[in-house]
Design a protein around this motif. Sequence first.
Motif, PDB file in Angstrom:
ATOM      1  N   UNK A  75       0.843  -1.182   0.000  1.00 48.65           N
ATOM      2  CA  UNK A  75       0.000   0.000   0.000  1.00 48.65           C
ATOM      3  C   UNK A  75       0.886   1.242   0.000  1.00 48.65           C
ATOM      4  N   UNK A  76       0.446   2.321  -0.663  1.00 45.25           N
ATOM      5  CA  UNK A  76       1.270   3.529  -0.725  1.00 45.25           C
ATOM      6  C   UNK A  76       1.657   4.053   0.649  1.00 45.25           C
ATOM      7  N   UNK A  77       0.732   3.988   1.602  1.00 44.59           N
ATOM      8  CA  UNK A  77       1.030   4.500   2.944  1.00 44.59           C
ATOM      9  C   UNK A  77       2.194   3.728   3.566  1.00 44.59           C
ATOM     10  N   UNK A  78       2.154   2.384   3.433  1.00 45.58           N
ATOM     11  CA  UNK A  78       3.215   1.565   4.003  1.00 45.58           C
ATOM     12  C   UNK A  78       4.532   1.768   3.261  1.00 45.58           C
ATOM     13  N   UNK A  79       4.438   1.876   1.947  1.00 44.61           N
ATOM     14  CA  UNK A  79       5.649   2.071   1.154  1.00 44.61           C
ATOM     15  C   UNK A  79       6.328   3.390   1.525  1.00 44.61           C
ATOM     16  N   UNK A  80       5.520   4.440   1.719  1.00 40.06           N
ATOM     17  CA  UNK A  80       6.082   5.725   2.095  1.00 40.06           C
ATOM     18  C   UNK A  80       6.810   5.641   3.435  1.00 40.06           C
ATOM     19  N   UNK A  81       6.203   4.934   4.386  1.00 40.69           N
ATOM     20  CA  UNK A  81       6.844   4.781   5.689  1.00 40.69           C
ATOM     21  C   UNK A  81       8.175   4.044   5.561  1.00 40.69           C
ATOM     22  N   UNK A  82       8.194   3.009   4.715  1.00 37.04           N
ATOM     23  CA  UNK A  82       9.425   2.250   4.518  1.00 37.04           C
ATOM     24  C   UNK A  82      10.526   3.124   3.928  1.00 37.04           C
ATOM     25  N   UNK A  83      10.142   4.078   3.095  1.00 37.61           N
ATOM     26  CA  UNK A  83      11.110   4.956   2.441  1.00 37.61           C
ATOM     27  C   UNK A  83      11.460   6.176   3.280  1.00 37.61           C
ATOM     28  N   UNK A  84      10.801   6.320   4.426  1.00 44.84           N
ATOM     29  CA  UNK A  84      11.034   7.494   5.245  1.00 44.84           C
ATOM     30  C   UNK A  84      10.401   8.747   4.661  1.00 44.84           C
ATOM     31  N   UNK A  85       9.324   8.573   3.879  1.00 44.74           N
ATOM     32  CA  UNK A  85       8.643   9.678   3.220  1.00 44.74           C
ATOM     33  C   UNK A  85       7.205   9.773   3.710  1.00 44.74           C
ATOM     34  N   UNK A  86       6.514  10.801   3.269  1.00 43.29           N
ATOM     35  CA  UNK A  86       5.074  10.909   3.468  1.00 43.29           C
ATOM     36  C   UNK A  86       4.390  10.415   2.199  1.00 43.29           C
ATOM     37  N   UNK A  87       3.178   9.936   2.366  1.00 41.37           N
ATOM     38  CA  UNK A  87       2.483   9.362   1.214  1.00 41.37           C
ATOM     39  C   UNK A  87       2.319  10.385   0.090  1.00 41.37           C
ATOM     40  N   UNK A  88       2.075  11.640   0.438  1.00 41.84           N
ATOM     41  CA  UNK A  88       1.900  12.665  -0.594  1.00 41.84           C
ATOM     42  C   UNK A  88       3.143  12.816  -1.462  1.00 41.84           C
ATOM     43  N   UNK A  89       4.326  12.575  -0.888  1.00 42.23           N
ATOM     44  CA  UNK A  89       5.551  12.678  -1.668  1.00 42.23           C
ATOM     45  C   UNK A  89       5.627  11.603  -2.738  1.00 42.23           C
ATOM     46  N   UNK A  90       5.114  10.409  -2.427  1.00 46.74           N
ATOM     47  CA  UNK A  90       5.083   9.350  -3.437  1.00 46.74           C
ATOM     48  C   UNK A  90       4.203   9.751  -4.613  1.00 46.74           C
TER      49      UNK A  90
END
Length: 363
Positions: free
Chosen positions: A35-50
């Motif tokens: 999920x985008x939310x989880x992926x963003x957390x893994x990357x140290x980003x916020x979902x909006x940045x993805x």
Amino acid sequence: MADPIMPPFATTTPAPPADTSRTGLHAAPVGAHRRPRDMAEELGLREAELVAARVGDGATRIDPAPDRLIPRLTALGPVMGLTRNDHAVSEKIGVYDAYVPGQHAAMVLSGEIDLRIFPRHWVHAFAVETEQNGRLRRSIQVFDAAGDAVHKIHLRDGSDADAFAALVTDLATEDMTDHLDLVPRDPVEAAKSVPEKRDVLLAEWDRMTDTHQFLRLTSKLRMNRLGAYRLAGAPRAERLAPGATEALVTALAASGTAAMIFVGNRGCIQIHGGPVGTPKTVEPWFNILDPGFNLHLRGDRIAEIWRVTKPTKRGPALSLECFDAEGGLILQIFARRDDADPEGRAFATLLGALPATTHALEA
């Protein structure tokens, strides 16, 4: 009716090390495995940045102002609205209609789609098109100033793709950069009470005539919701045993009793009103998977559950409310009063049957 990007309860396979470069984010298979939310957390980003990383390649910046955006959604026809916080996800299928604007709070009251909107948190918005399993998925995604999702609208097979294209053209912003200036997340406010004002709290609690007066009361007394519940205690607020939320939902489903289920964040609250189907647990998620309504709840993240009674002109308003370990509100369940049960007695019976906890808790 799970999130077409990725069901919150889905199991996943281990992902390769993330490429956090801008090129890598453009190429990242958002939704294919995570999920985008989880992926963003893994990357140290916020979902909006993805999402912003895909501007010009499947994502378009659009005006986030609810007064401009929400009325345009009606033309899309039936869509899926998604609102979530860290521990609960609500998904509703319906048509966005009956928009009520407001500078500080707005509403959508179209029956299936029932929202309370707080416009100052609608800061970034994107129209997104992604290909998944050979199909083009279209959505509108709104984020707050910290880059966390506030509300999403996912088009379905019966939605109007031409209306989506017209919306994108008309609401596209001049700024089409793939960079976002984000602010730090506001911390969750822990339980806050003022013990020396307990007598005032109880007296004014008992004089309420509408549930909306409660937050004004706690603010005036320099408390918050959870702090007031801890301080008031039974019979106004009674802490329930672990598992009470799942037990109530299961009892609602078994009896066919309608309820109102609130899931929200700082920018949006989404409300389901009606009966619920048989719950299904797919660890770690507790789910309702009805044709027009899905609820996904991390029951293991619930730290406190409260049975609350507030007086109103129509009689007592009863609710079950659950909070996480930081004091954040996860979910609320209220009676849904209708012609068949105008006083919500069936709900009151089910809620009243849940056992209280004997665990002492500091106010």
